[in-house]
Design an enzyme around this catalytic site. Structure first.
Site, PDB file in Angstrom:
ATOM      1  N   TYR A 119      15.608  -0.051  48.878  1.00 30.90           N
ATOM      2  CA  TYR A 119      15.944   0.749  47.554  1.00 30.90           C
ATOM      3  C   TYR A 119      14.710   0.431  46.542  1.00 30.90           C
ATOM      4  O   TYR A 119      14.268  -0.937  46.646  1.00 30.90           O
ATOM      5  CB  TYR A 119      17.119   0.363  47.024  1.00 30.90           C
ATOM      6  N   GLU A 207      13.835   7.286  41.419  1.00 30.19           N
ATOM      7  CA  GLU A 207      14.750   6.591  42.541  1.00 30.19           C
ATOM      8  C   GLU A 207      14.339   7.127  44.004  1.00 30.19           C
ATOM      9  O   GLU A 207      14.328   7.975  44.308  1.00 30.19           O
ATOM     10  CB  GLU A 207      16.296   6.863  42.193  1.00 30.19           C
TER      11      GLU A 207
END
Ligand code: ADP
Ligand code: MG
Length: 227
Positions: A119, A207
């Site tokens: 991530y 993101e």
């Protein structure tokens, strides 16, 4: 303003951030043409992805056809079937609510071999008035869940707006993902490039979930959410 994954990836690519090749499509014919083009450029696997303004597509299902929002395809024929099952249907994910979102556009992209999923997020830390870059080894999992259950797995670096990201900060983040050798170098380069893209586009939020390592030690943004 939220933009779609395919738009976010075009922006990232223009700033030198590596993403898999992909082409947007608004009809079954366009999806087939897109897959053929990717095949000409060497693709043997494809992924058809619903372009809606919500995440969780991989685990979501459409109302009519019960199709997944992210479909792995082994041939152009399978891309056609995936496009038929998604376009015009309503996709429900944990982020859309029960009403779901109508799928009017697809992104047909190269299917990539995944060694590891990570991530990466960039946003403004309002409490400190600094940009924060966050990484986690828990790719594919929602960051809120990681923050709640295993916060020690999120590693952060802060950057004063107007100041450049330092290479040693990018190295710290890439190292925290367990990257080594060639992959570490590419990870540092990726983080430097994506931070620059964030600043230059004046974005509120980036993101990348997942950011991936391939078996050939490449680092790629497999998903991209840009606000
Ligand atoms: P969402 O977050 O909306 O579920 P993603 O783009 O993150 O959508 O896709 C979900 C999962 O599908 C990813 O975690 C990854 O495992 C897989 N995936 C997505 N794109 C590709 C791709 N191009 N090649 C291989 N697998 C992919
Ligand atoms: Mg994702």
């Amino acid at each position: 303003m939220k933009i779609h994954e395919y738009q976010a990836k075009e922006i990232l690519k223009s700033y030198g951030v590596p993403v898999p090749d992909g082409i947007a499509a608004t009809s079954v014919d366009e999806a087939v043409e897109a897959a053929k083009k990717l095949e000409e450029n060497g693709a043997t696997l494809f992924v058809v992805k619903a372009q809606i303004h919500a995440g969780g597509r991989g685990k979501g299902r459409t109302k009519k056809n019960n199709a997944k929002g992210v479909i792995l395809c082994k041939s152009v024929e399978e891309v056609k079937e995936a496009a038929e099952s998604l376009l015009g249907d309503v996709l429900v994910t944990i982020q859309t609510g029960e009403s779901g979102q109508l799928v009017q556009r697809l992104y047909v992209t190269d299917g990539v071999d995944i060694e590891k999923e990570f991530y990466l997020g960039i946003l403004l830390d309002r409490a400190l008035s600094k940009n924060v870059i966050m990484v986690s080894t828990e790719g594919g999992v929602e960051i809120e869940k990681v923050a709640e259950e295993t916060p020690e797995k999120i590693v952060k670096e802060w950057v004063e707006p107007g100041m450049p990201l330092q290479v040693n900060q990018a190295r710290h983040l890439a190292f925290a993902l367990g990257l080594e050798g060639e992959a570490l170098k590419k990870g540092i380069k990726f983080i430097m490039a994506i931070y620059n893209a964030y600043v230059e586009t004046d974005s509120d939020m980036f993101e990348i979930n997942p950011l991936i390592l391939t078996p050939d030690n490449d680092i790629l943004a497999l998903d991209a959410k840009v606000t």
